[in-house]
Structures are given as structure tokens and as C-alpha cells.
Design a protein around this motif. Structure first.
Motif, PDB file in Angstrom:
ATOM      1  N   ALA A 408       0.834  -1.200   0.000  1.00 43.31           N
ATOM      2  CA  ALA A 408       0.000   0.000   0.000  1.00 43.31           C
ATOM      3  C   ALA A 408       0.864   1.243   0.000  1.00 43.31           C
ATOM      4  O   ALA A 408       2.006   1.231   0.416  1.00 43.31           O
ATOM      5  CB  ALA A 408      -0.888   0.001   1.232  1.00 43.31           C
ATOM      6  N   LYS A 409       0.281   2.323  -0.495  1.00 41.32           N
ATOM      7  CA  LYS A 409       0.868   3.652  -0.355  1.00 41.32           C
ATOM      8  C   LYS A 409      -0.046   4.410   0.593  1.00 41.32           C
ATOM      9  O   LYS A 409      -1.269   4.437   0.370  1.00 41.32           O
ATOM     10  CB  LYS A 409       0.888   4.361  -1.711  1.00 41.32           C
ATOM     11  N   ASP A 410       0.523   4.991   1.623  1.00 41.47           N
ATOM     12  CA  ASP A 410      -0.305   5.687   2.593  1.00 41.47           C
ATOM     13  C   ASP A 410      -1.226   6.689   1.902  1.00 41.47           C
ATOM     14  O   ASP A 410      -0.767   7.548   1.147  1.00 41.47           O
ATOM     15  CB  ASP A 410       0.582   6.434   3.598  1.00 41.47           C
ATOM     16  N   ARG A 411      -2.485   6.575   2.173  1.00 42.61           N
ATOM     17  CA  ARG A 411      -3.522   7.495   1.683  1.00 42.61           C
ATOM     18  C   ARG A 411      -3.676   7.470   0.162  1.00 42.61           C
ATOM     19  O   ARG A 411      -4.328   8.332  -0.405  1.00 42.61           O
ATOM     20  CB  ARG A 411      -3.254   8.920   2.142  1.00 42.61           C
ATOM     21  N   ARG A 413      -3.232   4.056  -2.034  1.00 42.14           N
ATOM     22  CA  ARG A 413      -3.766   2.798  -2.567  1.00 42.14           C
ATOM     23  C   ARG A 413      -3.627   1.707  -1.517  1.00 42.14           C
ATOM     24  O   ARG A 413      -2.757   1.774  -0.645  1.00 42.14           O
ATOM     25  CB  ARG A 413      -3.049   2.403  -3.860  1.00 42.14           C
ATOM     26  N   HIS A 415      -3.285  -2.355   0.005  1.00 44.57           N
ATOM     27  CA  HIS A 415      -2.459  -3.527  -0.282  1.00 44.57           C
ATOM     28  C   HIS A 415      -3.242  -4.462  -1.197  1.00 44.57           C
ATOM     29  O   HIS A 415      -4.449  -4.596  -1.049  1.00 44.57           O
ATOM     30  CB  HIS A 415      -2.176  -4.324   0.992  1.00 44.57           C
TER      31      HIS A 415
ATOM     32  N   SER B  98       8.086   0.710  -3.236  1.00 42.65           N
ATOM     33  CA  SER B  98       6.791   0.879  -3.870  1.00 42.65           C
ATOM     34  C   SER B  98       5.685   0.970  -2.825  1.00 42.65           C
ATOM     35  O   SER B  98       4.607   1.464  -3.102  1.00 42.65           O
ATOM     36  CB  SER B  98       6.519  -0.265  -4.839  1.00 42.65           C
ATOM     37  N   GLY B  99       5.963   0.468  -1.631  1.00 45.65           N
ATOM     38  CA  GLY B  99       4.963   0.569  -0.572  1.00 45.65           C
ATOM     39  C   GLY B  99       5.374   1.594   0.455  1.00 45.65           C
ATOM     40  O   GLY B  99       6.330   2.334   0.253  1.00 45.65           O
ATOM     41  N   ASP B 100       4.640   1.641   1.550  1.00 44.39           N
ATOM     42  CA  ASP B 100       4.982   2.615   2.575  1.00 44.39           C
ATOM     43  C   ASP B 100       5.393   1.941   3.868  1.00 44.39           C
ATOM     44  O   ASP B 100       5.129   2.433   4.955  1.00 44.39           O
ATOM     45  CB  ASP B 100       3.796   3.558   2.815  1.00 44.39           C
TER      46      ASP B 100
END
Lengths: 567, 474
Positions: A408-411, A413, A415, B98-100
Motif C-alpha cells: 500500500a501507499k499511505d492514503r 492505494r 495492499h 513501492s509501498g509505505d
């Protein structure tokens, strides 16, 4: 020590030998019938029968040696010259339309009907006294039975035992519909049993379970009967019955499955040692092939009850093999009609810091393994740790052959986790992954933050092996419901299973104090800034007290006059 | 009359001190003990053994797992769980950035790619290296301090009555060992090491940077400073004290009109920036993308992860009004760097103390502080033990820090697990903890300045009328 114990054994054996003649004269049987009702409820009926060929009513002879028969009841019989006694306590109403006929019917509340011996002169007096005594024995309010609610039915209640007494002057009948049946009535009732509730079927009678049911009825029936077919000798029969209807249908999420433990929260460990026969019957007349009874029994019995021939599985508790290795007998019925593929999901762990998502996938196919695709989409505020991903089937590591993971990217997208798992036949596969709960900005919480946050269902897609050949060619005359997913192969069909959505709690800030937090944090930063600023910009100086006001005024005047100043 | 008496007394003491210096010199400059004075080797070895034993025992105990989940010990930037996650992502063929979840620098991935199985040993050794570097730095610094003190005495720059403020080799003898001990046996360091927080590695880089700086190696100092900056951006502010130290060492006055000043400044800046470019370029070539820039430095500056920690940022930005967020994140980040210039001006004669101040300010005001950062500047406290008499509220501050350290886990449990407290409880403790740290650092700063003032103006100051004077800041 050895000598002592062998001596003890000797005494015990001789003692029991001395009692054996008496054992022939009275006997005890216990029995439990479990019958699934059409409504999905389970009907459990206990019957305990004690037979004793003694005569309570003989003039001048007092029965004083009791073995299996309860003394309290025996004394009542001889004192009040009772011929036949039927008493029942019932909580709830037997719904005949849904449940069919009970084995022994009873009205709600308390019911008592007694046939007195025809030698009794003051029937009403005896009746009055008898109700009071029974009230004491069963801890019930039978003492409220008096002439205002007693009747003498002329035709309905005939004696069920020996003797064709038709003189209804000796019959008394009364009901107390308001009587509330509870634990205090069950305890004295259980005490009448030879084994009490220590052994045998009575072990199952745990009051909090028995009274957490749709219907509960307990009864005592005493009557004289013939001991054999020729009726050469007479015996007294004491029948104690207990009927319960458990509402497992709603508490068990609509499944027709049951087990002794689920119903009674106990299992059987032994038969009552005093019982000559101890049996459990399970009615398997309806749909025997859809359900699996475990442990299985080779004994089958048939009985005609209430004009209906029923088939029963019979378990003999007096045989040691019934209890198996674990010395515990838990009868259970499992639904055989399970879907071949099934999945469920839950969150494990406690606290608001970390947690673990468990996804459980069942392959109920008896012999075919097949692969499934599992897709999970988890919101960004649950930070998944993919290195904690475990897949286990049959307590062995089952490495997925394909994993696609997009963190995931915070705020921005969530997981995305997709994997291909091979499910072994007739197995349960567990997928676990750990996550950490994030603290969000106060504006990102839903209006009801302590309700929790929803995580969407995971999706299990699979080609499930089919039992029958599928039609691969698409034709117009196919019904609509059968043609949504195109079939590519004959041997399998496509299934998609959705699990439950999850509800996860996140730690919350205090929503009422953004101003306070901004002020307090800024204060601390300002304390830091201020103290550094102070030290950076100022220099150390000797503290010189300023001259008093009078001196300053005097100097002012002196300056104007041009006179030297005071120091 | 008075003046001559003082002078003669003064001279006498100077001679006495010089004798002392000689013994000190002979001890410090024995040819076989350039790095480790033999007399100190035994206690230092013992200290290292004890420290390693404690860590090894804790690694083997069930506490290790508990400690590594503590938010005070690990932050999203340096949690070991996230390092393992980054390696797992790399194995899956996904970019860790790619992730956080992963916010370590690319060099860190490659370090742990090879040493992940020996992580515990790596962390123990790192702590040992940090302690050793600090030990040697403070030893060098003490020699330096002593030399300067001697020159000052000889050139009569110190006031006559401040003899009791002068430092003697005797009291300075054990300071390096104490510094190493403060670092190695500090519970904060131990917790940080047992949790395998990569903060320990950053501390090692900073300690090595200090060591190389004090040893006078400008190139190594520049490289290590670049490495420290690359790791967590904030050590950027240590450029100023390092530069001041080198200038002082080379007797170059800090004068903006002098070409020698600009020449050296540019030289050092070039070494620093050059290494930074090389390291960043190397990271780019290792991963083949610039993804790590927003994921590491963007993450540090914009503070998107509000997981509670001991700092001031998390609750402030969780409760912030949306349209003020950018403004306040700028204010809070500038706050960390802001003090560099005024402090450098004020402390331009004392670059080592300036380093201490900078490290402390970073660890208080950075966006994701952990107890490991606190442990690094606390290790310097024994080096300032001569300031003790000027500290104003050391008792209060120690009590506050101790109480807060004990209350952190308690209030965390009450909030997260028991549910009987809310976030404000934990927030209150972080506030108090930071307040205590600010007080501590400000107190040392005050004491340092005051001692310097007394050295030049005399210890027992008198008012004009001859009565005893009180010193105030004006």
C-alpha cells in the motif's frame, strides 16, 4: 498394604455376593433418545425406569429395605395408599405442529393426578396431605392444590397400570399452569435416581443448559405393572422422564448439526453401574445419507412409536468400546452436504497495535486436490507485513506457487495480495498475515471511529472438480442461471467464494482537543526555542540594583542645576 | 600590591599545573599507546564484555520480541521488522519503496541483504564500535582541552580566582571510559540494540564522524558526515561544528574576508557534497531508480506515518487542521535546522560542545525520534561533568526523564491494550519527556556559557560596592 487391600477386596466381593439375590428383585434401566425435529430443533428424551416387585400397600407390613427405589417416594406410596401417581413439571409449550408428538405429553406448568387405593376412606384428606408432601419432595408449589382446582375426571384419566378401577371417586387431578419450573425442581428430581447425577446419562443434566431450551419437561410416573407376560407377579414401576427441545437451529447458524457436548456441555464417560441397561438411541429415519453420525455404530433398532415406524442408531453404554480411547462419549452429527469449497476469515490478536488476519479455506472434496486463487485487498491503514505470510494445510507448510503483492501507499492505494494455493483433498488451509494498525489524522476517521473500520471480503476463485460432466457448448435453450460463467472444461466448474468482511479497530486520538494539542506542543517547542534564544542572545552580567527613586529624582534635579551627581 | 601577590600565586599554580601536564603528557604520548592507553585497556575490555553479555542474554530471552515491538524503541524509519519486510519484498521482486512500509536507505538493504542472518552480531558490534569511537574521541578531545587550557594559563587569559574551575588530568582521566560506559550500559542503547533498531547504525556513523573529525582527518570526516546525512538527513547540521573544528585546528580565523577561510570551507564542503553525491549515485545504481528519495527523505520531512513515538510530531499532526498542515510541518522541520547558525556563532570557539548541542537538538526535534537517539547525546554527559556546579535543575530533569521512561510502557498499555486510558495520556508523557530533554540541554548550554564567562571574568564577582554579585543574563 497388599494384605490389607486384598482383605478389603474380599470383604467387598462377599458383600456384593450377599446383595445379589436382592438385585434380581429390582432393576434399573436408563435411556436417552435423540430425535432431530423437522423444525431443525433437537428433541432429547431421557427415561429412567426402576422396577421393584414389592408391595407397598400390604396391611401391617412396612417396607424398610430400599435399594434402587427412592425411599421418599416409597414411604409416600404406602402412607397415602397411592395406587398410581403421575406428576410432571413443564416449562414451555410443546408445539405439536412443528415438532410432532412427544413421547410423553405434559401440559405447561405442574400437573398431578393420582389414583388412590380403594381402601382409602378420606380421599380428599389424603389428597390434601399428599400434595403438601410432594410439594416438599419436589420443592414445588404443589401445596397450592386444593379443592378449588382439583377435579375428578370420569373418563379421561384411566389407570395406566394394573387394575381396572373405574370408580373415579379415587381419582384426583389438578394442574398449576403458573408453576415455574427451574433448577430447584430439577435437583430433587435428580436425587431420586440411583446414581444421582454422578454417573450414567444423568451426567448430562447440567441445569443451565437444560433450562436454556425451547421446552423442558420433567415427570415422575409410578404405577403397578405385571412383571412378565403371564402377569404372575406384580411389580412397582417408577419412571422418571425428562424431555428437552434444544433450539440448536438458531444458535448453530441454521445448521442441523449437533453434538452431545453442544447440547449439554458435557460428554458421557460411563454408564450408571447400577443400571442393567443403559442405551442411547438416535433417530436416523430422516435423510440418513446427508448426515454423518460419529462415532458410527453397527447397531440399528426399529421401533413403532405413535403410529410411525422409526429407525434408530443404538449405542450401548454398558460396553466399554462405546467410549473409545478417550474414555469419553460425545455423539455428534455432521452435515454431509458441505460445499466443496468454502472460506472464512477473522482477525486474531488483542490490543490496538498489531493483529493477524486469518483466512481459512476448506476443500471438502473427498479425494481431489485443486488450486485456488486467493485475493486480498487490505486498506493502507493496516500495514501488512508480507514476510509474516504463512500458508499451512494439514499442519504443514504449503508454499503458494504464485504470489503477487502490491504494497500500500499511505492514503493512496491499498495492499493487494494475490496468490495461488494448492488445496489438498479434504483439508483446511490457513493463510495468516500480520499487520500493524496505523494512527490516522483526526479528519480521516469515520464519524463513528470506535465502531471500527471495515476490510473488504477476500475473494477465493477456483475451478472445482465436478462430479458430473459439464456441458461446454453454449446453446440458447440453456436456462439463464446456468450460463453466467462460461464452462471451458467438462470436468470442473468455476466457483467464486467471498469471505466475511472484517471489522478492525484502530487506535484513535482524542477528537475533542485539536486546539489543546496544538497549543501544548507549540508550548513545548516554544520552551525549547525560548531557552535557547535566551542563552544565545543575552550575555552574563553582574546584577546591579538600580538606584532608588529618591536618588534618581535628586540626580535629575542636580543635573538641571549643573551640580555633580550623587553616586 | 594585591596584583603582584595574585600574579605570583598564579605563577606558582601554573608551574604546578605544568608539572601535572608533563605527567599527563608522558602518559598520553607513550609511543605504544597511541590508541588505547594500556592502563585503560583492561576496564574498557571489561566494559565491552559486560555490554556484549547483557545484549546477548537479552537477544536470547523472550524479552527481545517484546522490546522490538515497543514504539519508544523503534520508529517506522528504523524498525527491524520493516527491514525484514523490505528484504522480503525484494525477494518477491517488488521494489521495497513501492509501498509505505520500508524507509531504510538502499545501502542499508544491501548491508542487511548479506548480514541478515548475523543481524544480532552486527548490532552488538555496531554498539561496540560506537562506544569505542566515542571513547577515543573524548580522549582526543580531553587532550585538546588540556592543551588549550595550558596555553590560556600561560598567556594569562584566565581570571586569577578561577583556579578551581580549571580541569586537571586526574579528574579527566576516567571521562572517556565513562562516556563509553554511558553509551554501552545506557538502558536506552541496550533496548535499541536488542530491538535491532537501525538507529544503532546511524549512531555508529555519527560517532565515527566525530572521531575522524577530532582526529583531524577532513576527508574521512566529510565522507562519514555525508553517510550520516544520507542515512537520516538531520546530521546535515553537524557540518558547521566540523568545519569550525577544522578551522580552529588549522589556525584559520573565521573571517569572511579571508581567502584562506573560504578556501578551506569550500574544500570541506566539496568533500562533503562530493561524497554525498557519490553515495546517492551509488544507491541509484544499486536499485536503478530514484524511488528511495521520496520514500526516505520525503517520509522524514512530510511525516505521513503518525504511529506514536517519543517525539512531538505524531500527535500534533494527527490533531492538526488540514489547511495548516503544510505550514506547521515546515515550521517544525525548520526548527530542527534553525539553531545551527546562532549556535555556531555563539559556540564558534567550542565546536565539540556544538556537536553535542546539535545532536541533542536533532534527537529532540526530529520527526521520528527513538530512545536510541537520546542515548547518543546522553553519552556525552560525562564529558561535561565539570559543568556540574553550574547546572540549575539537574535533579528535576533526571526525575522527569526517569519517571517518563517508566510511564511510557504503562500508559501505552492503558491506552492500547487495557482501553482504560486514551491517547492523551501517552501524549502527555511524550510532552513531558521532551520538556525534560529541552531543560537538560538548555541547562548544559547555560552551564557551559557560564563557566566560560567565569574563566574570563573571575569566579567570585563583586558588585561596584564590593558586595557579592549575582550573575544574570541580560
Amino acid at each position: 498394604m497388599l494384605i490389607l487391600s486384598s482383605l478389603l477386596l474380599f470383604i467387598l466381593t462377599t458383600h456384593s455376593e450377599a446383595l445379589t439375590p436382592a438385585a434380581a428383585r429390582d432393576e434399573f434401566q436408563e435411556e436417552l433418545v435423540i430425535r432431530p425435529l423437522h423444525s431443525g430443533d433437537i428433541y432429547a428424551s431421557f427415561q429412567f425406569r426402576t422396577l421393584w416387585d414389592t408391595d407397598f400397600l400390604q396391611e401391617g407390613q412396612k417396607v424398610s429395605h430400599y435399594r434402587l427405589f427412592p425411599k421418599s417416594l416409597g414411604q409416600v406410596l404406602s402412607k397415602f395408599s397411592v395406587r398410581e401417581l403421575h406428576i410432571s413439571f413443564t416449562q414451555g409449550f410443546w408445539r405439536t405442529m412443528q415438532w410432532g408428538q412427544p413421547f410423553i405429553p405434559s401440559p405447561p406448568g405442574a400437573e398431578l393426578w393420582v389414583w388412590f387405593h380403594d381402601t382409602v376412606s378420606d380421599v380428599d384428606g389424603n389428597w390434601k396431605e399428599l400434595t403438601n408432601v410432594l410439594s416438599g419432595i419436589f420443592c414445588a408449589s404443589l401445596n397450592f392444590i386444593d379443592l378449588t382446582n382439583t377435579v375428578q375426571p370420569s373418563a379421561s384419566f384411566k389407570p395406566l397400570g394394573l387394575g381396572n378401577a373405574t370408580d373415579h371417586r379415587f381419582l384426583r387431578y389438578a394442574t398449576l399452569p403458573r408453576e415455574i419450573v427451574c433448577t430447584e425442581n430439577l435437583t430433587p428430581w435428580k436425587k431420586l435416581l440411583p446414581c444421582g447425577s454422578k454417573a450414567g446419562l444423568a451426567v448430562l443434566m447440567k441445569s443451565e443448559k437444560l433450562f436454556h431450551s425451547s421446552f423442558h419437561s420433567q415427570a415422575v410416573h409410578i404405577r403397578p405393572i405385571c412383571q412378565d407376560e403371564q402377569c404372575s407377579s406384580k411389580a412397582w414401576e417408577l419412571r422418571q422422564t425428562l424431555n428437552v427441545v434444544f433450539d440448536l437451529h438458531t444458535s448453530g447458524q441454521g445448521k442441523k448439526e449437533w453434538s452431545l457436548f453442544k447440547m449439554f456441555s458435557r460428554t458421557l464417560t460411563e454408564a450408571c453401574p447400577l443400571a442393567s441397561s443403559s442405551k442411547v438411541y438416535v433417530d436416523i429415519t430422516d435423510n440418513p445419507e446427508l448426515f454423518e453420525l460419529s462415532p458410527a455404530t453397527p447397531l440399528l433398532g426399529q421401533a413403532v412409536v405413535l403410529g410411525d415406524r422409526r429407525t434408530y442408531s443404538v449405542y450401548d453404554l454398558s460396553r466399554a468400546e462405546t467410549f473409545g480411547q478417550l474414555r469419553s462419549f460425545n455423539l455428534l452429527l455432521r452435515d454431509m452436504l458441505r460445499p466443496l469449497l468454502h472460506a472464512e476469515r477473522y482477525v486474531a490478536g488483542f490490543g490496538l497495535q498489531t493483529g493477524e488476519i486469518h483466512t481459512v479455506i476448506y476443500n471438502n472434496h473427498p479425494y481431489r486436490a485443486f488450486p485456488v486463487l486467493l485475493m486480498d485487498s487490505v486498506p493502507w491503514y493496516l500495514q501488512l507485513y508480507i514476510h509474516t505470510l504463512t500458508v499451512t494445510s494439514k499442519s504443514r507448510d504449503n508454499k503458494p506457487s504464485y504470489i503477487h503483492y502490491q504494497p500500500a501507499k499511505d492514503r493512496h492505494r491499498p495492499h493487494l495480495l494475490e496468490m495461488l494455493i494448492q488445496l489438498p483433498p479434504h483439508s483446511m488451509t490457513e493463510v495468516t498475515v500480520q499487520f500493524e494498525r496505523a494512527l490516522l489524522k483526526w479528519t480521516e476517521y469515520t464519524p463513528d471511529p470506535n465502531h471500527g473500520f471495515y476490510v473488504g471480503s477476500s475473494v477465493v476463485s477456483a475451478l472445482v472438480p465436478s462430479m458430473v460432466a459439464m456441458r461446454t457448448n453454449f446453446t440458447q435453450d440453456q436456462p439463464l442461471f446456468s450460463s453466467f460463467v462460461p464452462v471451458k472444461e467438462e470436468s470442473s466448474y468455476f466457483v467464486r467464494v467471498y469471505t466475511e468482511p472484517l471489522l478492525v479497530n484502530l487506535p484513535t486520538p482524542d477528537f475533542s482537543m485539536p486546539y489543546n494539542v496544538i497549543c501544548l506542543t507549540c508550548t513545548v517547542v516554544a520552551v525549547g526555542y525560548g531557552s535557547f534564544y535566551n542563552l544565545l542572545t543575552r550575555t552574563f552580567q553582574v546584577d546591579e540594583p538600580s538606584p532608588p527613586l529618591s536618588k534618581r529624582l535628586a540626580n535629575l534635579i542636580r543635573r538641571m542645576r549643573g551640580v555633580p551627581l550623587l553616586t | 600590591m594585591d596584583g603582584t601577590l595574585f600574579r605570583s600565586v598564579n605563577k606558582f599554580f601554573i608551574i604546578a599545573f605544568c608539572l601535572d601536564i608533563k605527567s599527563y603528557k608522558s602518559f598520553m604520548h607513550r609511543p605504544d599507546s597511541f590508541f588505547l592507553a594500556t592502563k585503560m585497556a583492561a576496564p574498557l575490555t571489561l566494559l565491552l564484555i559486560v555490554a556484549v553479555t547483557i545484549r546477548a542474554v537479552l537477544f536470547r530471552s523472550s524479552l527481545a520480541e517484546l522490546i522490538s515491538a515497543r514504539v519508544e524503541v523503534v520508529s517506522p524509519l528504523n524498525a527491524w521488522k520493516r527491514v525484514v519486510e523490505g528484504l522480503a519484498l525484494l525477494d518477491l521482486g517488488v521494489s521495497p519503496y513501492s509501498g509505505d512500509v520500508f524507509h531504510e536507505t538502499p545501502l542499508m538493504i544491501y548491508l542487511f541483504h548479506f548480514t541478515v542472518d548475523y543481524a544480532e552480531i552486527v548490532f552488538i558490534v555496531t554498539d561496540g564500535i560506537t562506544a569505542l569511537a566515542l571513547y577515543l574521541s573524548i580522549q582526543t578531545y580531553n587532550k585538546d582541552v588540556f592543551r588549550k587550557q595550558k596555553y590560556a594559563l600561560e598567556s594569562d587569559r584566565y581570571s586569577a580566582d578561577c583556579l578551581e574551575l580549571l580541569r586537571s588530568p586526574k579528574e579527566m582521566f576516567y571521562i572517556p571510559l565513562k562516556v563509553a560506559m554511558f553509551y554501552l550500559l545506557n538502558p536506552f542503547t541496550i533496548l535499541s540494540c536488542v530491538a535491532k533498531s537501525t538507529c544503532g547504525l546511524n549512531n555508529a556513523i555519527i560517532a565515527l564522524f566525530i572521531f575522524c573529525t577530532l582526529k583531524g582527518s577532513a576527508l574521512l570526516s566529510g565522507i562519514l558526515l555525508a553517510l550520516a546525512t544520507y542515512q537520516s538527513i538531520y546530521p546535515l547540521t553537524l557540518f558547521a561544528p566540523a568545519l569550525l573544528f577544522f578551522l580552529q585546528r588549522l589556525y584559520i580565523p573565521v573571517n569572511l574576508r579571508r581567502s584562506s577561510f573560504w578556501f578551506f570551507t569550500l574544500q570541506y564542503a566539496f568533500m562533503y557534497v562530493g561524497s554525498l553525491v557519490v553515495i546517492t549515485g551509488l544507491s541509484f545504481f544499486l536499485l536503478g531508480s530514484w524511488d528511495f528519495i521520496p520514500s526516505v527523505y520525503g517520509f522524514i520531512f512530510s511525516v505521513p506515518d503518525l504511529t506514536p513515538n517519543i517525539g512531538l510530531f505524531w500527535y500534533f499532526f494527527a490533531e492538526m487542521f488540514e489547511h495548516f498542515r503544510l505550514f506547521f510541518s515546515c515550521v517544525f522541520q525548520i526548527n530542527v535546522f534553525f539553531y545551527t547558525i546562532p549556535l555556531s556563532i555563539k559556540l564558534k570557539e567550542h565546536p565539540v560542545f556544538l556537536i553535542f548541542m546539535q545532536i541533542a537538538i536533532i534527537s529532540i526535534f526530529k520527526s521520528y525520534p527513538t530512545v536510541g537517539d537520546v542515548a547518543l547525546y546522553m553519552a556525552f554527559l560525562p564529558a561535561w561533568s565539570h559543568l556540574y556546579r553550574f547546572l540549575r535543575n539537574i535533579f528535576l530533569v533526571s526525575c522527569v526523564l526517569l519517571a517518563c521512561s517508566a510511564l511510557f510502557p504503562v500508559l501505552w498499555h492503558l491506552w492500547i491494550y487495557a482501553g482504560s486510558a486514551n491517547s492523551n495520556f501517552y501524549y502527555a508523557i511524550t510532552l513531558l519527556f521532551n520538556f525534560g530533554q529541552i531543560l537538560l540541554v538548555a541547562d548544559y548550554f547555560y552551564a557551559y556559557l557560564r563557566r566560560e564567562h567565569h574563566l574570563t571574568h573571575g569566579l567570585y564577582l563583586k558588585k561596584k560596592d564590593g558586595t557579592e554579585a549575582t550573575l544574570v543574563l541580560k
